[in-house]
Scaffold this motif. Structure first.
Motif, PDB file in Angstrom:
ATOM      1  N   LEU A 140       0.825  -1.202   0.000  1.00 27.64           N
ATOM      2  CA  LEU A 140       0.000   0.000   0.000  1.00 27.64           C
ATOM      3  C   LEU A 140       0.862   1.256   0.000  1.00 27.64           C
ATOM      4  O   LEU A 140       0.523   2.252  -0.656  1.00 27.64           O
ATOM      5  CB  LEU A 140      -0.931  -0.001   1.217  1.00 27.64           C
ATOM      6  N   TYR A 141       1.974   1.218   0.700  1.00 21.87           N
ATOM      7  CA  TYR A 141       2.849   2.395   0.751  1.00 21.87           C
ATOM      8  C   TYR A 141       3.454   2.684  -0.620  1.00 21.87           C
ATOM      9  O   TYR A 141       3.494   3.835  -1.062  1.00 21.87           O
ATOM     10  CB  TYR A 141       3.956   2.161   1.783  1.00 21.87           C
ATOM     11  N   LEU A 142       3.929   1.645  -1.302  1.00 12.46           N
ATOM     12  CA  LEU A 142       4.526   1.846  -2.624  1.00 12.46           C
ATOM     13  C   LEU A 142       3.482   2.288  -3.649  1.00 12.46           C
ATOM     14  O   LEU A 142       3.709   3.220  -4.432  1.00 12.46           O
ATOM     15  CB  LEU A 142       5.213   0.565  -3.095  1.00 12.46           C
ATOM     16  N   VAL A 143       2.347   1.618  -3.651  1.00 13.74           N
ATOM     17  CA  VAL A 143       1.339   1.879  -4.680  1.00 13.74           C
ATOM     18  C   VAL A 143       0.670   3.236  -4.472  1.00 13.74           C
ATOM     19  O   VAL A 143       0.380   3.943  -5.446  1.00 13.74           O
ATOM     20  CB  VAL A 143       0.282   0.750  -4.677  1.00 13.74           C
ATOM     21  N   VAL A 144       0.449   3.622  -3.230  1.00 10.91           N
ATOM     22  CA  VAL A 144      -0.293   4.857  -2.961  1.00 10.91           C
ATOM     23  C   VAL A 144       0.649   6.031  -2.712  1.00 10.91           C
ATOM     24  O   VAL A 144       0.626   7.033  -3.445  1.00 10.91           O
ATOM     25  CB  VAL A 144      -1.242   4.660  -1.755  1.00 10.91           C
ATOM     26  N   ILE A 145       1.507   5.935  -1.702  1.00  8.54           N
ATOM     27  CA  ILE A 145       2.282   7.097  -1.268  1.00  8.54           C
ATOM     28  C   ILE A 145       3.407   7.412  -2.250  1.00  8.54           C
ATOM     29  O   ILE A 145       3.482   8.528  -2.795  1.00  8.54           O
ATOM     30  CB  ILE A 145       2.851   6.859   0.147  1.00  8.54           C
ATOM     31  N   VAL A 146       4.317   6.454  -2.465  1.00 10.78           N
ATOM     32  CA  VAL A 146       5.478   6.720  -3.307  1.00 10.78           C
ATOM     33  C   VAL A 146       5.064   7.022  -4.750  1.00 10.78           C
ATOM     34  O   VAL A 146       5.572   7.955  -5.381  1.00 10.78           O
ATOM     35  CB  VAL A 146       6.463   5.536  -3.255  1.00 10.78           C
ATOM     36  N   ALA A 147       4.137   6.239  -5.280  1.00 13.46           N
ATOM     37  CA  ALA A 147       3.694   6.482  -6.652  1.00 13.46           C
ATOM     38  C   ALA A 147       3.054   7.857  -6.791  1.00 13.46           C
ATOM     39  O   ALA A 147       3.272   8.564  -7.794  1.00 13.46           O
ATOM     40  CB  ALA A 147       2.706   5.399  -7.080  1.00 13.46           C
ATOM     41  N   LEU A 148       2.276   8.281  -5.806  1.00 10.73           N
ATOM     42  CA  LEU A 148       1.647   9.595  -5.858  1.00 10.73           C
ATOM     43  C   LEU A 148       2.689  10.712  -5.799  1.00 10.73           C
ATOM     44  O   LEU A 148       2.596  11.698  -6.545  1.00 10.73           O
ATOM     45  CB  LEU A 148       0.657   9.732  -4.697  1.00 10.73           C
TER      46      LEU A 148
END
Length: 258
Positions: A223-231
């Motif tokens: 969730l951190y990679l897909v949501v936070i970092v990607a955003l």
């Protein structure tokens, strides 16, 4: 009736409040490398990872790990621009944790693994929170923001590794089903395998608590990679597009004829 003119503001009294974070001076490392401060935090994290993944085991080796984590905590507070009071608290926490780790090593207590795991977890747990708050306050997405987000991601893997070590030191049965004597390198390896959902399967948690924490780490990492970092990366690319178009317009425009 006499005309009244507006009084000019006195010199030395700015009308607007100064920004929270002053711009770096020209010629400094921070001005040339905007992500320098969080880059130092990443270097400390990599140093901790190398020490942990080396496979050595022993009381003094774990003291070095706590010292590196304490330095990471202090540098994360400095890089995030917290107040002097909070920086002093971070220094005190790091020093107390190091003294506790040193005392446990000298006494050679039977529960040394649990003590070191809990100490390491407490030393680092505040750093991701401080970095996240600093990123949220910035309001600008740049390389500084992305490096801070990457620091949090690496810290998540190390935090769960320390948590697995603490669980393995407290419970009476082995943490892993494949070995009865797990090392810090084993916990770190297992943590990042779960965080990245690689799923090699050479190490599996033997207890219900261990399996629950491992699944929670896998979900958190994805969730951190897909949501936070990607955003953040997407917003940084979008903010760079207007500057890129402006530079292209300047270079493509014909010179003025005199």
């Amino acid at each position: 009736m006499p005309d009244f003119e507006e009084a000019a503001p006195e010199e030395g009294t700015p009308e607007e409040a100064a920004p929270e974070e002053a711009a770096p001076e020209e010629g400094t490392i921070e001005a040339q490398l905007p992500g320098f401060r969080y880059g130092v935090v990443l270097l400390l994290l990599f140093a901790t990872f190398i020490v942990e993944a080396s496979g050595f085991d022993g009381s003094w080796y774990k003291v070095v790990t706590v010292a590196l984590q304490g330095a990471t905590l202090v540098m994360a507070f400095v890089a995030s621009g917290v107040g002097r009071h909070l920086r002093r608290i971070a220094i005190v926490v790091a020093v107390l944790a190091f003294i506790g780790a040193l005392s446990a090593a000298l006494n050679d207590a039977p529960s040394t693994g649990a003590v070191f795991g809990i100490l390491s977890f407490l030393v680092v747990v505040a750093a991701p929170v401080v970095i996240a708050r600093a990123i949220a306050r910035r309001g600008v997405v740049d390389i500084h923001t992305v490096l801070g987000a990457l620091c949090i991601y690496v810290m998540l893997g190390m935090l769960f590794a320390f948590l697995f070590g603490a669980i393995g030191g407290v419970i009476s049965e082995p943490f892993f089903a494949q070995t009865t004597h797990a090392t810090s390198a084993d916990y770190l390896y297992f943590s990042f395998v779960m965080l990245t959902t690689t799923g090699y399967g050479d190490f599996t948690a033997a207890t219900g608590l261990g399996r629950a924490v491992a699944v929670f780490e896998a979900l958190s990492g994805q969730l951190y990679l897909v949501v936070i970092v990607a955003l953040l990366v997407g917003r940084m690319a979008m903010s760079a597009m207007p500057r890129l178009h402006h530079q292209q317009d300047v270079t493509s425009s014909p010179p003025d004829e005199k």
